[in-house]
Design a protein around this motif. Structure first.
Motif, PDB file in Angstrom:
ATOM      1  N   LEU A  18       0.850  -1.204   0.000  1.00 55.60           N
ATOM      2  CA  LEU A  18       0.000   0.000   0.000  1.00 55.60           C
ATOM      3  C   LEU A  18       0.876   1.242   0.000  1.00 55.60           C
ATOM      4  N   PRO A  19       1.432   1.594  -1.161  1.00 54.46           N
ATOM      5  CA  PRO A  19       2.315   2.759  -1.211  1.00 54.46           C
ATOM      6  C   PRO A  19       1.562   4.043  -0.873  1.00 54.46           C
ATOM      7  N   ALA A  20       2.329   5.011  -0.352  1.00 57.12           N
ATOM      8  CA  ALA A  20       1.731   6.299  -0.005  1.00 57.12           C
ATOM      9  C   ALA A  20       2.277   7.410  -0.888  1.00 57.12           C
ATOM     10  N   SER A  21       3.167   7.087  -1.805  1.00 61.74           N
ATOM     11  CA  SER A  21       3.760   8.137  -2.644  1.00 61.74           C
ATOM     12  C   SER A  21       4.164   7.554  -3.995  1.00 61.74           C
TER      13      SER A  21
ATOM     14  N   GLY B 127      -0.061 -15.663  -7.109  1.00 62.39           N
ATOM     15  CA  GLY B 127       1.101 -15.280  -6.300  1.00 62.39           C
ATOM     16  C   GLY B 127       1.665 -13.917  -6.634  1.00 62.39           C
ATOM     17  N   GLU B 128       0.849 -13.031  -7.222  1.00 62.05           N
ATOM     18  CA  GLU B 128       1.326 -11.693  -7.579  1.00 62.05           C
ATOM     19  C   GLU B 128       1.395 -10.792  -6.330  1.00 62.05           C
ATOM     20  N   LEU B 129       2.078  -9.670  -6.483  1.00 64.60           N
ATOM     21  CA  LEU B 129       2.019  -8.627  -5.466  1.00 64.60           C
ATOM     22  C   LEU B 129       0.883  -7.679  -5.866  1.00 64.60           C
ATOM     23  N   VAL B 130      -0.087  -7.501  -4.978  1.00 61.64           N
ATOM     24  CA  VAL B 130      -1.130  -6.508  -5.248  1.00 61.64           C
ATOM     25  C   VAL B 130      -0.588  -5.144  -4.846  1.00 61.64           C
ATOM     26  N   LEU B 131      -0.659  -4.187  -5.786  1.00 57.67           N
ATOM     27  CA  LEU B 131      -0.219  -2.825  -5.475  1.00 57.67           C
ATOM     28  C   LEU B 131      -1.488  -1.982  -5.366  1.00 57.67           C
ATOM     29  N   SER B 132      -1.937  -1.809  -4.131  1.00 59.93           N
ATOM     30  CA  SER B 132      -3.188  -1.083  -3.914  1.00 59.93           C
ATOM     31  C   SER B 132      -2.910   0.412  -3.817  1.00 59.93           C
ATOM     32  N   LEU B 133      -3.681   1.184  -4.571  1.00 61.58           N
ATOM     33  CA  LEU B 133      -3.511   2.645  -4.555  1.00 61.58           C
ATOM     34  C   LEU B 133      -4.435   3.296  -3.531  1.00 61.58           C
ATOM     35  N   SER B 134      -5.004   2.482  -2.641  1.00 64.21           N
ATOM     36  CA  SER B 134      -6.063   3.014  -1.773  1.00 64.21           C
ATOM     37  C   SER B 134      -5.589   4.093  -0.796  1.00 64.21           C
ATOM     38  N   ARG B 135      -4.293   4.117  -0.489  1.00 63.80           N
ATOM     39  CA  ARG B 135      -3.816   5.187   0.422  1.00 63.80           C
ATOM     40  C   ARG B 135      -3.506   6.474  -0.339  1.00 63.80           C
TER      41      ARG B 135
ATOM     42  N   PRO C 118      -4.804   8.466  -7.608  1.00 64.14           N
ATOM     43  CA  PRO C 118      -5.618   7.445  -8.295  1.00 64.14           C
ATOM     44  C   PRO C 118      -6.596   6.688  -7.403  1.00 64.14           C
ATOM     45  N   GLY C 119      -6.328   6.634  -6.098  1.00 64.56           N
ATOM     46  CA  GLY C 119      -7.183   5.833  -5.224  1.00 64.56           C
ATOM     47  C   GLY C 119      -8.440   6.546  -4.757  1.00 64.56           C
ATOM     48  N   ILE C 120      -8.656   7.753  -5.240  1.00 60.26           N
ATOM     49  CA  ILE C 120      -9.826   8.520  -4.798  1.00 60.26           C
ATOM     50  C   ILE C 120     -11.099   7.906  -5.405  1.00 60.26           C
TER      51      ILE C 120
ATOM     52  N   VAL D  11      -0.498   7.179 -11.274  1.00 58.67           N
ATOM     53  CA  VAL D  11      -0.219   7.660  -9.914  1.00 58.67           C
ATOM     54  C   VAL D  11      -0.785   9.061  -9.674  1.00 58.67           C
ATOM     55  N   GLU D  12      -1.239   9.702 -10.734  1.00 63.43           N
ATOM     56  CA  GLU D  12      -1.888  11.004 -10.589  1.00 63.43           C
ATOM     57  C   GLU D  12      -2.690  11.285 -11.862  1.00 63.43           C
ATOM     58  N   ALA D  13      -3.858  11.919 -11.703  1.00 57.85           N
ATOM     59  CA  ALA D  13      -4.664  12.251 -12.887  1.00 57.85           C
ATOM     60  C   ALA D  13      -5.160  13.680 -12.768  1.00 57.85           C
TER      61      ALA D  13
END
Ligand code: MLT
Ligand code: ZN
Length: 461
Positions: free
Chosen positions: A45-48, A84-92, A110-112, A206-208
């Motif tokens: 859950l990246p924050a940046s 077995g993938e890594l989920v990269l959630s943009l929710s934060r 993007p997670g908005i 990562v940004e729109a």
């Protein structure tokens, strides 16, 4: 390998939030398709933007597959992680970053949620016009990944129309700043547009920067009951000629049965095979009279059997619920979903062909039709009978989808109108895209994601 690889990721990005509990893997590993058993290696859950880049660089070195993840309301398996993938959630990464009053744009992460974007636009007296039932839980990043459409496409077009700029982390970890909010930009390939609808296979948004517009004039909402399928497009033509439409949606009596059983309020008595919910500009008496005239003409021509016009916002919401509540009302029946489109002018002939096909192929199975008929998009939800196993049911639906794909091909349509290809429809991509196109698409994928780490298995087999 997993433990060591994750330890390495944590070492490189000490502040990165990583989840590995079974409940989290289950939650983040699936979307609304529910067909696959979630099995991601972990959830990041990246924050940046820097953290997203760090994850992508790590995944390249380690050859780890990444599934980008938004609200996971998708219906095509595009956000499923079952390998077995890594989920990269943009929710934060879910904030509004800024509003530009001159450009009339809203920069967002993007997670908005779509609904939060609607609210933010309203605060500035403007609207972001893309809208659909999952507004409260879907995210803008996911909307961009599938070029989401919804209920206002007839007036405003798809998500594609409203993206002024995108920041994207490509498959090699590089940050791309695409179009930068420009209206005019004739400087070669528009990579922003290439990203829209690419289902997380080319880069991670990562940004729109979203374009906003003026709110529409005051509107009215009408529910119409129609006596037969042919009337659908004839009523559409009649209403489009006389009114300024914002939405024109349809559903069948079977859809109505389910949505009423799920708590919606009946608005028209009697049995009718088809219904339309339409919304149109009605700022003054003249426009309201034009609506009544169109309605009366429809009745005189035998195209409309009954109708009701909302007298308040609450009634308008109740009429909309009859259409927007359908997906939720069907969920417990594990529907197999087709989301297809043809040109508006081809809808009538296409409907006839597939009605014959579906009643022949699904003689004892409930098939629910509804959708955005005013822009040529039809949702067909096939409900699983309790007596059939999941596997047998899906096998039967896949067989029919093959026939449906052939019919679509003949009518020049698309196997995915607005839900994306994901895992669900990748076997049918050739019905919509030529071999030459698919070869070029594969080539593009390799350029943006040389190691094939971004959402592998989605879109292409
Ligand atoms: C809708 O328009 O309600 C959804 O896109 C359709 C679906 O659930 O199949
Ligand atoms: Zn839809």
């Amino acid at each position: 390998m997993t433990v060591e690889a994750l330890a390495d990721l944590s070492r490189r990005l000490p502040d990165l939030r990583l989840l590995t509990e079974a409940g989290d893997l289950e939650h983040y590993g699936r979307d609304w398709t529910r067909r696959w058993t979630p099995a991601p290696m972990a959830i990041a859950l990246p924050a940046s933007i820097e953290e997203v880049q760090g994850i992508v660089r790590w995944a390249n070195e380690r050859k780890v597959a990444i599934v980008p993840s938004g609200g996971r309301t998708g219906l095509s398996g595009g956000a499923v992680a079952a390998q077995g993938e890594l989920v990269l959630s943009l929710s934060r990464m879910n904030r509004v970053l800024g509003f530009d009053v001159v450009d009339r744009t809203l920069a967002v992460q993007p997670g908005i949620a779509l609904e939060t974007v609607h609210g933010a636009a309203r605060e500035h007296g403007l609207i972001y016009p893309v809208d659909f039932a999952a507004r409260g839980s879907c995210s803008i990043g996911g909307n961009i990944a599938t070029n989401a459409g919804g209920i206002r496409v007839i007036r405003y077009g798809n998500t594609r129309e409203w993206i002024a700029g995108l920041k994207v982390v490509a498959g090699n970890g590089e940050l791309l700043d695409l179009n930068r909010g420009l209206i005019k930009n004739s400087s070669g390939y528009d990579l922003r547009q290439l990203m829209i609808g690419s289902e997380g296979t080319l880069g991670i948004v990562v940004e729109a920067t979203l374009r906003l517009t003026d709110p529409p004039p005051a509107s009215q909402v009408m529910l119409l009951a129609l006596p037969n399928m042919d009337a659908l497009m004839q009523v559409f033509a009649l209403f489009r000629a006389g009114l300024s439409l914002q939405a024109f949606e349809f559903f069948t009596d079977i859809a109505l049965k389910h949505v009423l059983a799920h708590g919606a309020q009946r608005a028209i008595d009697g049995e009718h095979p088809y219904y339309v919910v339409t919304e149109f500009d009605a700022p003054d008496e003249r426009a309201q009279e034009a609506a009544m005239t169109a309605f009366e003409q429809g009745v005189e021509q035998g195209l409309i059997s009954d109708g009701v016009i909302a007298q308040s916002d609450a009634q308008a919401a109740a009429l909309w619920r009859l259409r927007e509540g359908i997906t939720e009302s069907l969920a417990s029946h594990k529907p197999y979903k087709n989301d297809i489109s043809v040109r508006i002018g081809a809808v009538s002939a296409f409907l006839h062909d597939i009605q014959a096909l579906l009643s022949r192929e699904y003689p004892h199975i409930d098939v629910v039709w509804f959708g955005h008929i005013g822009d040529g998009n039809l949702h067909i939800n096939v409900l699983k009978p309790e007596t059939l196993s999941d596997a047998d049911f899906i096998a039967q639906c896949e067989h029919v989808t093959k026939l449906l794909a052939d019919t679509l091909h003949r009518h020049g349509g698309s196997i995915s109108a607005e839900h994306g290809i994901g895992l669900v429809k990748r076997a049918y991509l050739e019905s919509t895209r030529s071999a030459a196109e698919i070869a070029l698409m594969r080539g593009v994928k390799t350029v943006f994601d040389p190691n094939g780490i971004l959402n592998p298995g989605k879109l292409f087999i």
